[in-house]
Write a protein that holds these residues in place. Structure first.
Motif, mmCIF file in Angstrom:
data_model
loop_
_atom_site.group_PDB
_atom_site.id
_atom_site.type_symbol
_atom_site.label_atom_id
_atom_site.label_comp_id
_atom_site.label_asym_id
_atom_site.label_seq_id
_atom_site.Cartn_x
_atom_site.Cartn_y
_atom_site.Cartn_z
ATOM 1 N N ARG A 87 0.142 18.895 55.762
ATOM 2 C CA ARG A 87 0.087 17.947 54.618
ATOM 3 C C ARG A 87 -0.873 17.005 54.478
ATOM 4 N NH1 ARG A 87 6.350 16.275 55.480
ATOM 5 N NH2 ARG A 87 7.143 18.334 55.838
ATOM 6 N N CYS A 96 4.583 19.040 35.761
ATOM 7 C CA CYS A 96 3.774 18.546 36.744
ATOM 8 C C CYS A 96 2.166 18.994 36.579
ATOM 9 C CB CYS A 96 4.232 19.182 38.087
ATOM 10 S SG CYS A 96 3.840 21.014 38.136
ATOM 11 N N VAL A 113 2.176 16.141 48.020
ATOM 12 C CA VAL A 113 3.117 15.641 46.619
ATOM 13 C C VAL A 113 3.059 14.430 46.202
ATOM 14 C CG1 VAL A 113 5.330 16.513 45.782
ATOM 15 C CG2 VAL A 113 4.422 17.864 47.494
ATOM 16 N N LYS A 159 10.594 16.965 46.315
ATOM 17 C CA LYS A 159 9.062 17.180 47.631
ATOM 18 C C LYS A 159 9.967 18.263 48.317
ATOM 19 C CE LYS A 159 7.192 12.653 47.871
ATOM 20 N NZ LYS A 159 6.811 11.638 48.681
ATOM 21 N N ALA A 194 8.997 21.498 46.679
ATOM 22 C CA ALA A 194 7.490 21.751 46.641
ATOM 23 C C ALA A 194 7.061 22.448 48.030
ATOM 24 C CB ALA A 194 6.540 20.626 46.340
ATOM 25 N N ARG A 195 7.430 21.755 49.064
ATOM 26 C CA ARG A 195 7.360 22.056 50.305
ATOM 27 C C ARG A 195 7.647 23.522 50.688
ATOM 28 N NH1 ARG A 195 8.186 16.412 51.863
ATOM 29 N NH2 ARG A 195 10.430 16.993 52.680
ATOM 30 N N VAL A 219 0.421 18.511 44.173
ATOM 31 C CA VAL A 219 1.108 18.657 43.223
ATOM 32 C C VAL A 219 1.492 17.243 42.652
ATOM 33 C CG1 VAL A 219 3.168 19.455 42.460
ATOM 34 C CG2 VAL A 219 1.945 20.812 43.803
#
Length: 118
Positions: A11, A33, A55, A72, A75-76, A94
């Motif tokens: 990350r 987004c 993110v 979040k 997204a992950r 993102v």
């Protein structure tokens, strides 16, 4: 048991990572987004570096902290399940503009934006 064929999902940990994506990245924006991607280069042995994800969700975009954390996680998970192999050697950020209606709609939009950005 986690999948051991890939390193753990990396990350963004510092603001400079986001700055690089914003300054030098390829961008595509959608309804809820924006996706930014940027190449990371290769390792010394010639293999591509592992993909990384960042993110960003502002309080203005999604008021509830619980909902921001949920998005979040979406997204992950999307990155871990379907995008990590595809983005080997790339950084991806993102940035949420508004609250997505549901998980499938969010996943579809991120996939379309990623195709456009690459």
């Amino acid at each position: 048991m986690p999948d051991q064929s890939f390193p753990p999902a990396a990350r963004f940990h510092h603001g400079i990572d986001f700055s690089r994506a914003f300054d030098r990245g390829q961008k595509a924006g959608g309804r809820c987004c924006q996706v930014l991607v940027r190449p990371r280069g290769r390792q010394q042995d010639g293999a591509p570096r592992c993909a990384r994800l960042g993110v960003m969700i502002s309080v203005k975009a999604i008021r509830s902290a619980v909902r921001r954390h949920e998005v979040k996680r979406w997204a992950r998970e999307l990155f871990r399940i379907g995008l990590r192999e595809r983005l080997a050697g790339w950084d991806m950020a993102v940035v949420l503009r508004s609250d997505p209606p549901d998980h499938p709609a969010f996943a579809a939009e991120v996939g379309q934006l990623l195709d456009r950005a690459l």
